[in-house]
Each structure stands twice: as C-alpha cells, then as structure tokens.
Design a protein around this motif. Sequence first.
Motif, mmCIF file in Angstrom:
data_model
loop_
_atom_site.group_PDB
_atom_site.id
_atom_site.type_symbol
_atom_site.label_atom_id
_atom_site.label_comp_id
_atom_site.label_asym_id
_atom_site.label_seq_id
_atom_site.Cartn_x
_atom_site.Cartn_y
_atom_site.Cartn_z
ATOM 1 N N ALA A 69 8.821 -7.433 -16.441
ATOM 2 C CA ALA A 69 8.839 -7.840 -15.152
ATOM 3 C C ALA A 69 8.927 -9.306 -15.116
ATOM 4 N N HIS A 70 9.894 -9.914 -14.122
ATOM 5 C CA HIS A 70 9.883 -11.148 -13.663
ATOM 6 C C HIS A 70 8.924 -11.475 -12.802
ATOM 7 N N LEU A 71 8.543 -10.464 -11.962
ATOM 8 C CA LEU A 71 7.630 -10.740 -10.730
ATOM 9 C C LEU A 71 7.003 -9.662 -10.535
ATOM 10 N N VAL A 72 5.416 -9.864 -10.259
ATOM 11 C CA VAL A 72 4.710 -8.891 -9.692
ATOM 12 C C VAL A 72 4.065 -9.224 -8.412
ATOM 13 N N VAL A 73 4.263 -8.545 -7.380
ATOM 14 C CA VAL A 73 3.651 -8.984 -6.178
ATOM 15 C C VAL A 73 2.622 -7.880 -5.981
ATOM 16 N N SER A 74 1.302 -8.310 -5.489
ATOM 17 C CA SER A 74 0.203 -7.386 -5.090
ATOM 18 C C SER A 74 -0.290 -7.568 -3.918
ATOM 19 N N THR A 75 -0.856 -6.676 -3.071
ATOM 20 C CA THR A 75 -1.525 -6.720 -2.059
ATOM 21 C C THR A 75 -2.883 -6.570 -2.194
ATOM 22 N N GLU A 76 -3.259 -6.734 -3.462
ATOM 23 C CA GLU A 76 -4.807 -6.445 -3.781
ATOM 24 C C GLU A 76 -4.898 -7.119 -5.081
ATOM 25 N N LEU A 77 -6.149 -7.787 -5.415
ATOM 26 C CA LEU A 77 -6.513 -8.769 -6.373
ATOM 27 C C LEU A 77 -6.734 -7.922 -7.743
ATOM 28 N N ILE A 78 -7.132 -6.936 -7.445
ATOM 29 C CA ILE A 78 -7.677 -6.106 -8.755
ATOM 30 C C ILE A 78 -6.384 -5.500 -9.434
ATOM 31 N N GLU A 79 -5.603 -4.807 -8.542
ATOM 32 C CA GLU A 79 -4.293 -4.329 -8.922
ATOM 33 C C GLU A 79 -3.279 -5.297 -9.319
ATOM 34 N N ALA A 80 -3.513 -6.453 -9.146
ATOM 35 C CA ALA A 80 -2.667 -7.755 -9.438
ATOM 36 C C ALA A 80 -2.938 -7.879 -10.994
ATOM 37 N N VAL A 81 -4.272 -7.780 -11.433
ATOM 38 C CA VAL A 81 -4.533 -7.953 -13.017
ATOM 39 C C VAL A 81 -4.193 -6.907 -13.546
ATOM 40 N N ARG A 82 -4.186 -5.313 -12.987
ATOM 41 C CA ARG A 82 -4.020 -4.257 -13.717
ATOM 42 C C ARG A 82 -2.315 -4.318 -14.067
ATOM 43 N N SER A 83 -1.573 -5.094 -13.140
ATOM 44 C CA SER A 83 -0.205 -5.315 -13.620
ATOM 45 C C SER A 83 0.251 -6.406 -14.389
ATOM 46 N N TYR A 86 2.788 -5.918 -17.277
ATOM 47 C CA TYR A 86 4.138 -5.603 -17.077
ATOM 48 C C TYR A 86 4.913 -6.941 -17.114
ATOM 49 N N LEU A 87 4.243 -8.248 -16.949
ATOM 50 C CA LEU A 87 4.776 -9.492 -16.729
ATOM 51 C C LEU A 87 5.631 -10.102 -18.187
ATOM 52 N N ARG A 88 6.748 -10.568 -18.097
ATOM 53 C CA ARG A 88 7.262 -11.315 -19.040
ATOM 54 C C ARG A 88 6.650 -12.374 -19.377
ATOM 55 N N SER A 89 6.858 -13.037 -20.477
ATOM 56 C CA SER A 89 5.811 -14.246 -20.986
ATOM 57 C C SER A 89 6.075 -15.540 -19.813
ATOM 58 N N ASN A 90 7.220 -15.433 -19.102
ATOM 59 C CA ASN A 90 7.362 -16.655 -18.030
ATOM 60 C C ASN A 90 7.427 -16.120 -16.635
ATOM 61 N N GLY A 91 6.545 -14.795 -16.561
ATOM 62 C CA GLY A 91 6.629 -14.155 -15.281
ATOM 63 C C GLY A 91 5.987 -14.781 -14.110
ATOM 64 N N VAL A 92 6.365 -14.259 -12.875
ATOM 65 C CA VAL A 92 5.624 -14.902 -11.674
ATOM 66 C C VAL A 92 4.559 -13.745 -11.106
ATOM 67 N N LEU A 93 3.517 -14.297 -10.694
ATOM 68 C CA LEU A 93 2.672 -13.427 -9.820
ATOM 69 C C LEU A 93 2.204 -13.944 -8.581
ATOM 70 N N ALA A 94 2.424 -12.946 -7.606
ATOM 71 C CA ALA A 94 2.039 -13.612 -6.387
ATOM 72 C C ALA A 94 0.917 -12.528 -5.885
ATOM 73 N N SER B 354 7.676 -8.956 -25.564
ATOM 74 C CA SER B 354 6.166 -9.702 -25.381
ATOM 75 C C SER B 354 6.099 -10.308 -24.208
ATOM 76 N N GLY B 355 4.944 -9.736 -23.569
ATOM 77 C CA GLY B 355 4.522 -10.075 -22.327
ATOM 78 C C GLY B 355 3.271 -11.207 -22.371
ATOM 79 N N ILE B 356 2.816 -11.359 -21.346
ATOM 80 C CA ILE B 356 1.706 -12.426 -21.064
ATOM 81 C C ILE B 356 0.521 -12.024 -21.654
ATOM 82 N N GLU B 357 0.192 -10.740 -21.249
ATOM 83 C CA GLU B 357 -1.129 -10.273 -22.055
ATOM 84 C C GLU B 357 -1.081 -8.479 -22.123
ATOM 85 N N THR B 358 -1.790 -8.016 -23.105
ATOM 86 C CA THR B 358 -1.514 -6.539 -23.168
ATOM 87 C C THR B 358 -2.767 -6.042 -23.087
#
Lengths: 201, 646
Positions: A69-83, A86-94, B354-358
């Motif tokens: 995933a290039h981007l994860v957008v979450s409407t809740e904090l714990i769900e953000a962590v759960r996802s 999915y993030l790529r190594s340089n992914g963005v999380l909002a 490989s992602g950020i965290e598994t």
Amino acid sequence: MKFVNVVITGVGGQGLLTMARLLAEAAMARGFETLAAETHGMAQRGGSVVVFLRIGEEIYAPTFSSGMAHLVVSTELIEAVRSVPYLRSNGVLATNTKVIYPAIPGIYGSVDENQVLEWLRARIPNLYTVPASNVAESLGNPRATNMVMLGVASVILERWIDTEYLAKEVSKIGKGRIAEINRQAYERGREIAESLRVVKL
Amino acid sequence: MGLKQTIGRESGRALLLGNEAIARGAIEAGIAVATAYPGTPSTEIVESLAEVANDLGIYVEWSVNEKVAFETAFAAATAGARSLTAMKHVGLNVAADPLFSSAYTGVEEGFVIVSADDPSMWSSQNEQDNRLYGLHAYIPVIEPTTLREVKDLTKQCFEFSKEIQHPVILRTTTRISHTRVVVELGPISKPIRRGKYFKDPERYVLVPSNARKLRAKLVEKWRSIEEKLSSFPFNAIEGDGKVLIVGAGISYSYVVEALEHLGIRDKVRVLKLSTVVPLPRDLVRKALEGVEKVLVVEELEPVVEMQLKSLVVDEGMSIEVHGKDLVGYLYEMSLTRAMRAVAKFMGIDYAEPSGIETTLPSFVFPRPPQLCPGCPYRPLYYALRKVVDRLNAERGVEHEPIFCGDIGCYTLGLNPPFRLHDTTIEMGGSLGMANGFAISVDDRIPIAIIGDSTFYHAGIPPLINAVYNSKPVLVIVLDNRITAMTGHQPNPSTGITATGREAKIVKIEDIARACGVEYVKVFDPANIEETEKILREAIEYVEKERKPALIVSRRLCALQAVRKIRSMGLEIPRYFVDPEKCVGCGLCYNKFACPAIRPRSREDRKATIDPELCTGCGVCASICPVGAIKPENPELVEKVREVWRG
Ligand SMILES: Cc1ncc(C[n+]2csc(CCOP(=O)(O)OP(=O)(O)O)c2C)c(N)n1
Ligand code: SF4
C-alpha cells in the motif's frame, strides 16, 4: 504499471464505503481506471472494515497484499495500526486520533493513546495524525468524521483524483444541515492536510 | 452513484459495484424477471434491479428463500421470459433440487443463475465451490476473469443460455461482487417476455419415462455445449512460450499482475479462462500445443485442474500439470499467493514485498462484529441471560437450555457477555436441531433463536414437525421487521415489497397459531421487565407441558429506526449519564454491553455515552439500577417511541 494502492480502514458504521466510493468516482472523473474492493456483511456491524482502493492506468487485481500500500487512511486509531502491515516501506499513513473500543468487557481504556502514537511515529516517517472526530463534533455532527478524513485523503491523492468533482459530490451527501456539516468537515480536512504539508502521491 | 443513476444513459462510463455491473448487463440483455433471496455477497444484484424495476417494466422480487426464487425465475424462463435468479453459494444448496431438474428440461428463454461464492468466508459458514454444481448438474459455469468485463460477460451469458436453451450459472466471488469498477454503458433492451405458456408435458413433467429420455439427451447436449464454449468470446490465449499458465476466473487478474511484477509477462503463454465448466476441450488443446508444463491458478477446489488432467490423459499427452500443489486450496486468491506459485513453477527467485512492519503490537485489541447500539436483540439477550442465570442458580447450570442459534445479526448472541449460542449450522437449523435435542437430551430443553427472515425462509416446516411430533421446544423469533444482516431487505414482516409496493404483513404469531402452537406471545424487548417475565414463563411452560411454545420479540432494527426517525425530520434523542448519580457499577457497559457506553477513563469507572455511536434507543436508561441515565429532551423520546415499536 503505474498505479496507487490505498487502504481505507476504520470501524464498520463509520461511513468507510462512502469515502471509498467517492474517491473511486473522483479517480474515474480524472480518467483513470479504478477498483475499490469493499467489505460487506458481518464486519459492517462494528467490526474492522478494510477497503482496497486502486487507481491507475491499467489494473487487474481487486486486492493487494501486505507491503504493497502506498497509503493507509483510517478513521480510527487502532485500525490504523492494524493496517500498518499493508504499507510499503515508504508508505503514507493518515489517521484519526480517536480510539473506538469494542463492547467487550474489560477492553475499555486498555490502550494508552500516547503509546500508540509513539509506536506509529517510530516506524512511519510519513505519518499524519488528525483529530477528525473532534473536528466533526465541533462542527455539530460527530458522524462527519469520515468526511474530515476524506478531505485529508483528497489532498494526498491530489494527482490521482478530480478534486473539483469530489467537492461537488461531497456536498450532495445528506440533506440540509447534515449536508452543510459534511461539506465543512471535508473542507476542514483539506485545510488540515495542507497545513501539515502532506506528501502528495 | 449506483445502477439507478445509469438508467437513461446508453453510453459513457459509470462506476458500479460488481453486482450492479451484473444487474446492468442483465437489463442490457433484456431481462424481464429477476428473483432472489438475499445473501452476501450476492444481494446487490437484485437489490439494484429492484430500484429500477418500475422504470424499466421488469418484474423483481425478494422471494422467501432460494428454492422459491429459483423456481419462480426458472418457470418464467420456460414461459419465454428472460430471467435471472441470484443467491449466495449456500443458497444454491437450498435451490439444488430444482437446479438439477432444470438441466433435464432446459429453458426457452435466457436463464442465468448467479452463484456468488465467498472464498475466505468473509460472511459465510463455509467455503464451498459452486463450480462443482455445474459438473454435477450438467449446467455450464461461466466466471468473469476481470472486473471490467463483468457487465458484458453477463449479457453474453444470457445470449448463450438462449442459444443452447439451457440454464447457465454465472459464478462470482466476493471480490467480484463487492468491487467497484468503471463500466462502459451500452443500450438497454426492452424486457423480453412472451406472456404465453405452451403445453409440453414430455419436457416438463419429469416422471421416470420422460426423465430417462431427457437424461440421454442431456448427456448429448453437454458435448455440444462443450464444443460451443471453445469459441466463447471471453476466453483467450495470450502471449507465447513453452509453459502455459491457466488463469481461471478472477485468478486470471491476479496472474496478469503477478507476471508483470515478476517481469515475465512476455515469457509465458496464458489461457484466460472464463468458461470453467465444462472445460472447452478444443480451446485447451490449442493452448497446450508445444507446451511442456502447465500451471492452473484457481481459487478453492481443483475444478479446472481435474478436467485438464483428464484431457491430458485422454489425449495421451506428456505434459507436467501443476495446480493445487503450488497454489493451495484455502481462501481467496491474493497477489502474493499468485506470485509465489508462479515463481516456484517457473523456478525463479522471488522476494516478498517488504513493508514497514509485519507484526502487530500487543495493544491492538480484537474487533469482532457486534450488535449495533440500539439493536433490539441486546435487551432480549440481556434479559434471556439474566433469566437463565437465575434458573441456573436455582437448579444448576447443567440444566441450562441448549441455545440453537440461526443465521443473522442475532448470531452475535454467541459472544460475551451473553454467551448464548450452542449451535449455528445453516439457515433454519435452529428449529431443526431443536427437534433433535428435544428427543435426545433429557434434562435441558432446546431454545431455538431465529430471525423473522430466517423463520419464513426455513423455520416453518421444522415448527410443524415440532407440533406434530409434540416436542418440548421454545422458539424465540427475533422479529426486527427486516432482513438485516444482508443489508436491510424487506421481507414478509416489513409491509413492502422489493420494488416499494405496499404488501400484506404475514404475521409470525398467526403462522405459529395456524401450525398448532398453543403458547404464542408477542412482546417488545425494550420493556425489560415484561420480557423477563415472558421468558421465564415460556421456559417453564415448555418444561412442564413438554410441548412447543413460540414467542415473538418484536422491535425495529436500530438502523431502520434511525433512518425512519431522520426521514420524519426528527433528531435522534441524546442521552447522558449524570455523574452525580452514576455509581460506576458497569452494568450498562459490561452486562448490557452497549458499544456506545464506556467508562469515563481507566481510573474513573462511571459511565459516559459516545454521541458518535448512540442511537437514542433509551434502553440503558431503564436498566440503570440508580436511574443515572437520562434523555436530554424527554419530549423527543416520546415522539420516537412508536417508531421503534414499528
Ligand atoms: C441459505 C442461505 N441463504 C442466505 C444466507 C444469507 N443470510 C445470512 S443471515 C440472513 C438474514 C437473516 O435475516 P433475519 O433472520 O431477519 O435476521 P437479521 O439479520 O435481521 O437479524 C441471510 C439472508 C445464508 N446464510 N444462507
Ligand atoms: S443491523 Fe439491525 S438487527 Fe443487525 S445488529 Fe444492527 S440493529 Fe441489530
């Protein structure tokens, strides 16, 4: 292949499918192909919801796997962590900063929000935390949280969507006062994203 | 945007859910009849058709179950009406009886059975692969290989069914049904219907003498269907190489991206296979020419792999065939799974992205689905648990009733704090299993817990069975006046039809009385005191009289109530907890477990209500032992009370 992979996540009932649909429509309006794989059924009753949104010139698979995933957008904090996986190594999380607890006895208050934010900060360089629920509540409708996060996402995804189209569609959601609050929530989300100088994918 | 917004448009692009794309394909093909019983992931096909039915002059219904839905659409197709029926994979089990027979008779107009399968069981009790039904029943199975072809493929299915005068299964999976995709719109056809029935008993009366002849014809017809499928326009042989990868159904889409990702898209030949049953032998033979080894990529069972292996043996070819050995059986396809299988098959190195965290940190709590705030089942389950706990205290937990659950939102009574359900097998299974426990367990009565929609679907025959054979069974029907789990479709308790016409309400209590149940009561579960009284009385009645009893817990689904209140221009009443009064006992958030109520903080256990989640049902106010929960505006509470009662 040129495309962007987005995870839209949160708690069932927060209006995640609406967010994903609007972003996909705005991507289509920009002339891209897009696929948005939704979660229906059981999970919509307050469970974790994950929508896979893909935008690009040529896309086939409706979902993508961990680390893509290039981007994860979450409407809740714990769900953000759960996802995060999915993030790529340089992914963005909002993410919204609010924690919503499930009604399982004993879980209430089990999370220290600062600890969660620290965990995220330690891993994600492109992290944007937004008090979306507070913003929505202060505008008069706590259920407009998704619109605040939609506003944030619309700035990050500016190159992939038609933002004018999106603004027009947002104003068509709901009627009267509700519609007006949705529009304001979306605009506030955009302002917050601009002030945070978010990465534009 | 949805299907409705595309009506009146005959060109251009629209973003549609996969299921809506199927619906659009059906109306472009000129369907006249569409029937279904809801079931994730199939529901939105007929749901969206219902929204446009009146504009287009097509007949659309929610049937009471899949068998009735199937038979309705099937009959229409034998009478010359182009028809569709849609159901989730397990729905086809319910409709399997007419399914098998429909292959013997065939049809006169296009008849498409949409089977929406659910690999990974996102919303289902099993992971069955309905392509096997095609092989078993002699009905061709066609699957989309990409999202963007869904609409046109559906249209083609109708044309093909009409051409071969035979039903066709269009099989989707969750990721096809529930993915939004850009669709190129085409012209909408007028509904194709004849309106006349021509007598032909040799074809439609399956007495043995007719069935024997039809069976012989069917086997012959199957060969010709297989031949025709070799030129089916949605199959294709792409690229070239000494190895072949078969992408069956949606797995094709994953294969294409996997090859791209691995940088070998130009090194292999790919068979894009949409017609998975029966295997189009001529086409596959062509795809196999000059090939040394094959990999079949498909979800779930090796349906294509088995057929392909049998072809290789029949033809005496010496080709290495791989499939499930590299792809695996379980769950839905994913990009990593496709890449892993292809890389292994090709003998190339492959590094997982490989992602950020598994690994997830331990503070991430589980978030199982739960009853909504305001759900009418919460007060019922709260009262039931309380009554049963009290009985357990009086005479021992070993006599606790056996809770035979069924399928719907109410299955969530399984979870803490209610911990009710002992069994949940399939729709109607609550009452069916209760019939069995009633005669095999001596010291516990079975309580069947079943929803309104499920009761109409499969609850009536086992109820009659319980009355006829005099079984001690308590039936609790949870009547929220809607089929909620699948996204709120009307049913015979709602008072409207799929297309919004007013309908007669078929009252559950009337059915029960007509079936011969002597103890029948109806109550509003929000009235906790009355509910506890009736529950205890009904349990004692069944235990003493050794006869069935049926009680109806009637209160609107919270989402429906909220929608109605809003549409009346009213606001949702807000409730608050008076911190002076609250003693922090936690009854409302621990025992009643409303997701909208929580402690103020980790230290301060007094309750607080989250306005983002509260639906204003007000039940917590009546269970709070010290009266600490109050509405902000009591007048508003009065106004919405009747809405909740339906
Ligand atoms: C044979 C079969 N058909 C359809 C479904 C899908 N399904 C699961 S729950 C449900 C609806 C149940 O409605 P109801 O009994 O009214 O309960 P509610 O969800 O409203 O609580 C349906 C249709 C299924 N699981 N099995
Ligand atoms: S959708 Fe309706 S029936 Fe289902 S959990 Fe929510 S309130 Fe209860």
